[in-house]
Design a protein around this motif. Structure first.
Motif, mmCIF file in Angstrom:
data_model
loop_
_atom_site.group_PDB
_atom_site.id
_atom_site.type_symbol
_atom_site.label_atom_id
_atom_site.label_comp_id
_atom_site.label_asym_id
_atom_site.label_seq_id
_atom_site.Cartn_x
_atom_site.Cartn_y
_atom_site.Cartn_z
ATOM 1 N N ARG A 197 -9.082 2.694 5.608
ATOM 2 C CA ARG A 197 -8.634 1.301 5.537
ATOM 3 C C ARG A 197 -8.604 0.628 6.901
ATOM 4 O O ARG A 197 -9.051 -0.505 7.064
ATOM 5 C CB ARG A 197 -7.220 1.235 4.945
ATOM 6 C CG ARG A 197 -7.130 1.310 3.436
ATOM 7 C CD ARG A 197 -5.671 1.365 3.013
ATOM 8 N NE ARG A 197 -5.527 1.205 1.579
ATOM 9 C CZ ARG A 197 -5.204 0.068 0.974
ATOM 10 N NH1 ARG A 197 -5.007 -1.022 1.698
ATOM 11 N NH2 ARG A 197 -5.082 0.007 -0.346
ATOM 12 N N TRP A 210 0.836 -1.215 0.000
ATOM 13 C CA TRP A 210 0.000 0.000 0.000
ATOM 14 C C TRP A 210 0.863 1.255 0.000
ATOM 15 O O TRP A 210 0.590 2.211 -0.724
ATOM 16 C CB TRP A 210 -0.927 -0.030 1.212
ATOM 17 C CG TRP A 210 -1.674 1.247 1.448
ATOM 18 C CD1 TRP A 210 -2.507 1.884 0.574
ATOM 19 C CD2 TRP A 210 -1.644 2.058 2.629
ATOM 20 N NE1 TRP A 210 -3.007 3.033 1.143
ATOM 21 C CE2 TRP A 210 -2.491 3.163 2.400
ATOM 22 C CE3 TRP A 210 -0.997 1.932 3.855
ATOM 23 C CZ2 TRP A 210 -2.690 4.145 3.353
ATOM 24 C CZ3 TRP A 210 -1.203 2.913 4.807
ATOM 25 C CH2 TRP A 210 -2.030 4.009 4.551
ATOM 26 N N GLU A 223 -6.498 7.811 3.153
ATOM 27 C CA GLU A 223 -6.841 6.395 2.991
ATOM 28 C C GLU A 223 -6.677 5.603 4.280
ATOM 29 O O GLU A 223 -7.431 4.655 4.535
ATOM 30 C CB GLU A 223 -5.959 5.769 1.908
ATOM 31 C CG GLU A 223 -6.261 6.234 0.501
ATOM 32 C CD GLU A 223 -5.291 5.630 -0.498
ATOM 33 O OE1 GLU A 223 -4.698 4.576 -0.187
ATOM 34 O OE2 GLU A 223 -5.118 6.221 -1.576
ATOM 35 N N GLN A 224 -5.691 5.988 5.109
ATOM 36 C CA GLN A 224 -5.380 5.136 6.264
ATOM 37 C C GLN A 224 -6.569 5.005 7.213
ATOM 38 O O GLN A 224 -6.846 3.922 7.723
ATOM 39 C CB GLN A 224 -4.131 5.639 6.992
ATOM 40 C CG GLN A 224 -4.262 6.911 7.805
ATOM 41 C CD GLN A 224 -4.872 6.719 9.174
ATOM 42 O OE1 GLN A 224 -4.918 5.594 9.686
ATOM 43 N NE2 GLN A 224 -5.358 7.787 9.754
#
Length: 382
Positions: free
Chosen positions: A189, A127, A185-186
């Motif tokens: 996710r 990622w 995104e973290q």
């Protein structure tokens, strides 16, 4: 079967710093980012450090779900390593005697030694795009890569909360968009409750779900980002002349011929300079209050692209002899026959002269149109 969400973080603390008595409280659900903002010296850094157990508190309570990390009445005060808060700052601090692989493995081993099931290292490496850097040493890394390694190590340690303290402080301007993408995104996710502190409001707009404003150690206001950052009455604590509204929208379509993009906000169309986001992508629009105009009727033969239906909700004047004032409006949802404000609370503020406000006899409850140019809008993806 989907994995269970991490528990929420709840913080209520009182602590002292030189010349400052700080009291703060906030809650961060899983997958959310809470931004602590304020002028320098307002206490944002101290609150984050205290919640993580890095500096002492006078009193309060810190919990993650049902687990009590700090509680004055019962005497609970877990050590920082037992609170499991990961700290990532702008320096991207790594162990200098370990390679990238070693730094990442340290976080992974730390989680495994506690019997915690975090993300797989291969998943995080892929990622973050760190495969080519695994054998390098920290002094061989550029700033952006160092930040990625620090973030990866933090996530691999399976933290209960992530503390982002000015994470882009040393990143070159051309590297910041990609890093912001990863930070966005973290939390989607990994769903870890995240606390953010940064002096740059564009990062707050991009990353945060909720905002807590600290002023001289006290909470001046707190709530959803779009509401807090759209209130010009709070501009003293934030951006001054750059204060304005933050609107939630969805990309509707692109006009390739004119390099423009249409965004759906409260059922109305807002035209902005072309953005490289797919149709259906959620975005946030920032419009300064000084760029907003109010009209009784739609403008004719005007170069202004955006004219939205709204209703005045508040009129603020800077005293009886001030030169300016502020007018708050709620956008009206075009699909609602009763013309009620959109449930998202899409609000705009317009800075106007006191003369204009009085000559137009603007009052709460009146319907109106607000206008602003496409070039006055900045866009951040969500």
């Amino acid at each position: 079967m989907s994995a269970a969400l991490p528990p929420p973080l709840a913080v209520e603390l009182r602590l002292r710093q030189p010349g400052l008595d700080i009291q703060a409280q906030f809650r961060v659900p899983p997958g959310h980012v809470c931004a602590l903002v304020g002028r320098p010296g307002s206490g944002t850094t101290a609150v984050m450090q205290c919640a993580a157990g890095l500096i002492p508190a006078q009193s309060g309570r810190v919990t993650v779900g049902n687990q009590v990390l700090y509680d004055t009445p019962t005497g609970v005060n877990l050590k920082p390593q037992d609170r499991r808060f990961a700290w990532v700052d702008g320096r991207g601090q790594l162990f200098p005697h370990m390679t990238v692989q070693g730094n990442l493995s340290y976080g992974h081993r730390h989680a495994q030694s506690r019997g915690l099931q975090g993300p797989e290292m291969a998943t995080v490496v892929e990622w973050l795009g760190l495969g080519p850097a695994l054998a390098l040493w920290p002094n061989q890394l550029d700033v952006a890569t160092r930040q990625k390694v620090a973030l990866g190590r933090a996530l691999l340690s399976c933290p209960q909360a992530l503390m982002l303290h000015d994470p882009l402080a040393e990143a070159p301007a051309h590297e910041q968009p990609a890093l912001l993408d990863l930070l966005t995104e973290q939390h989607l996710r990994f769903k870890i409750p995240t606390v953010l502190s940064t002096p740059r409001m564009d990062e707050v707009i991009r990353l945060a779900d909720d905002v807590v404003i600290l002023h001289e150690g006290r909470v001046a206001s707190a709530g959803p980002l779009s509401r807090i950052l759209s209130d010009v009455s709070l501009s003293t604590f934030l951006e001054g002349v750059h204060a304005g509204a933050v609107l939630e929208g969805v990309v509707r379509q692109h006009d390739i011929q004119w390099l423009l993009t249409d965004v759906n906000v409260a059922g109305q169309r807002v035209t902005v300079p072309a953005v490289l986001h797919n149709e259906g992508r959620r975005v946030r629009l920032k419009v300064r209050a000084r760029d907003i105009n109010i009209h009784r009727e739609p403008l004719q033969d005007s170069s202004v692209s955006n004219q939205l239906r709204a209703r005045i909700t508040q009129v603020m004047l800077a005293g009886d002899h001030g030169s300016y004032g502020a007018v708050a409006v709620d956008l009206l949802h075009t699909l609602d026959t009763a013309a009620r404000p959109h449930s998202g609370g899409d609000q705009l503020w317009a800075l106007m002269t006191r003369r204009s406000i009085q000559q137009m006899a603007l009052e709460p409850g009146q319907d109106c149109y607000v206008s602003f140019k496409s070039m006055a809008v900045t866009v951040a993806p969500r």
